[in-house]
Motif scaffolding. Structure first.
Motif, PDB file in Angstrom:
ATOM      1  N   LEU A 121      -0.702  30.548 -34.873  1.00 29.37           N
ATOM      2  CA  LEU A 121      -1.910  29.838 -35.280  1.00 29.37           C
ATOM      3  C   LEU A 121      -1.582  28.355 -35.354  1.00 29.37           C
ATOM      4  O   LEU A 121      -0.693  27.956 -36.101  1.00 29.37           O
ATOM      5  N   VAL A 122      -2.269  27.556 -34.565  1.00 28.55           N
ATOM      6  CA  VAL A 122      -2.087  26.104 -34.626  1.00 28.55           C
ATOM      7  C   VAL A 122      -3.316  25.498 -35.285  1.00 28.55           C
ATOM      8  O   VAL A 122      -4.447  25.901 -35.015  1.00 28.55           O
ATOM      9  N   ILE A 123      -3.067  24.576 -36.213  1.00 30.09           N
ATOM     10  CA  ILE A 123      -4.133  23.925 -36.965  1.00 30.09           C
ATOM     11  C   ILE A 123      -4.019  22.414 -36.750  1.00 30.09           C
ATOM     12  O   ILE A 123      -2.964  21.831 -37.030  1.00 30.09           O
ATOM     13  N   PHE A 124      -5.089  21.814 -36.240  1.00 28.91           N
ATOM     14  CA  PHE A 124      -5.166  20.366 -36.085  1.00 28.91           C
ATOM     15  C   PHE A 124      -6.167  19.826 -37.091  1.00 28.91           C
ATOM     16  O   PHE A 124      -7.162  20.479 -37.393  1.00 28.91           O
ATOM     17  N   VAL A 125      -5.891  18.633 -37.593  1.00 33.37           N
ATOM     18  CA  VAL A 125      -6.817  17.977 -38.512  1.00 33.37           C
ATOM     19  C   VAL A 125      -7.212  16.631 -37.906  1.00 33.37           C
ATOM     20  O   VAL A 125      -6.393  15.951 -37.294  1.00 33.37           O
ATOM     21  N   ARG A 126      -8.485  16.314 -38.060  1.00 31.94           N
ATOM     22  CA  ARG A 126      -8.996  14.993 -37.668  1.00 31.94           C
ATOM     23  C   ARG A 126      -9.744  14.447 -38.870  1.00 31.94           C
ATOM     24  O   ARG A 126     -10.712  15.054 -39.329  1.00 31.94           O
ATOM     25  N   GLY A 127      -9.258  13.324 -39.377  1.00 32.05           N
ATOM     26  CA  GLY A 127      -9.869  12.726 -40.550  1.00 32.05           C
ATOM     27  C   GLY A 127     -10.370  11.324 -40.276  1.00 32.05           C
ATOM     28  O   GLY A 127      -9.865  10.636 -39.386  1.00 32.05           O
ATOM     29  N   VAL A 128     -11.349  10.898 -41.069  1.00 30.47           N
ATOM     30  CA  VAL A 128     -11.942   9.572 -40.956  1.00 30.47           C
ATOM     31  C   VAL A 128     -11.869   8.900 -42.319  1.00 30.47           C
ATOM     32  O   VAL A 128     -12.218   9.510 -43.337  1.00 30.47           O
TER      33      VAL A 128
END
Length: 108
Positions: A35-42
Motif C-alpha cells: 500500500l503506497v500513500i501519497f499526501v498533497r498539502g496546501v
C-alpha cells in the motif's frame, strides 16, 4: 535518514490548511500487497507539497478496515488531523472505494 525525512514532513504538514491522499495497492514480485500513500498539502500561501507518506507491506488480509488502520497510523505518525483531509484518490479497488466496508466507508 528516514527519521529526518519524517521530521521534515511533520514540520511542513503543520502548515497545511488542507490535504488530500492518493492510495494505491498492488502486489510485489513476492505476491505481498503493498500500500503506497501519497499526501498533497496546501498551506496559507497556496504552496503545494506532495510527498510519499508511506509504503506499507500488508501481510494477511487487505480489507477496507485493514487499509484504514494503515492510513490512520501513517497520518498519526506525521500528525495530520483528519479534519483537514479533503479528498482521497484511489485505484478503484473495492477494499478502497466501498462506501460501507472500504477505506472510504471507514473514513466517513
Amino acid at each position: 535518514s528516514s527519521q529526518y525525512v519524517q521530521e521534515q514532513l511533520v514540520n511542513i504538514s503543520k502548515q497545511f490548511i488542507c490535504y488530500s491522499l492518493a492510495l494505491d495497492e498492488s502486489q510485489d514480485i513476492c505476491d505481498t500487497a503493498q500500500l503506497v500513500i501519497f499526501v498533497r498539502g496546501v498551506d496559507v500561501n497556496l504552496q503545494i507539497t506532495e510527498e510519499m507518506l508511506n509504503l506499507i507491506p500488508m501481510t494477511g488480509t487487505t480489507t477496507g478496515s485493514d487499509i484504514f488502520l494503515c492510513v490512520a497510523k501513517a497520518l498519526k505518525d506525521v500528525r495530520l488531523p483528519w479534519n483537514k483531509l479533503k479528498s482521497i484518490s484511489t485505484d478503484n479497488a473495492p477494499a478502497l472505494i466501498d462506501g460501507v466496508t472500504g477505506l472510504v466507508g471507514c473514513v466517513r
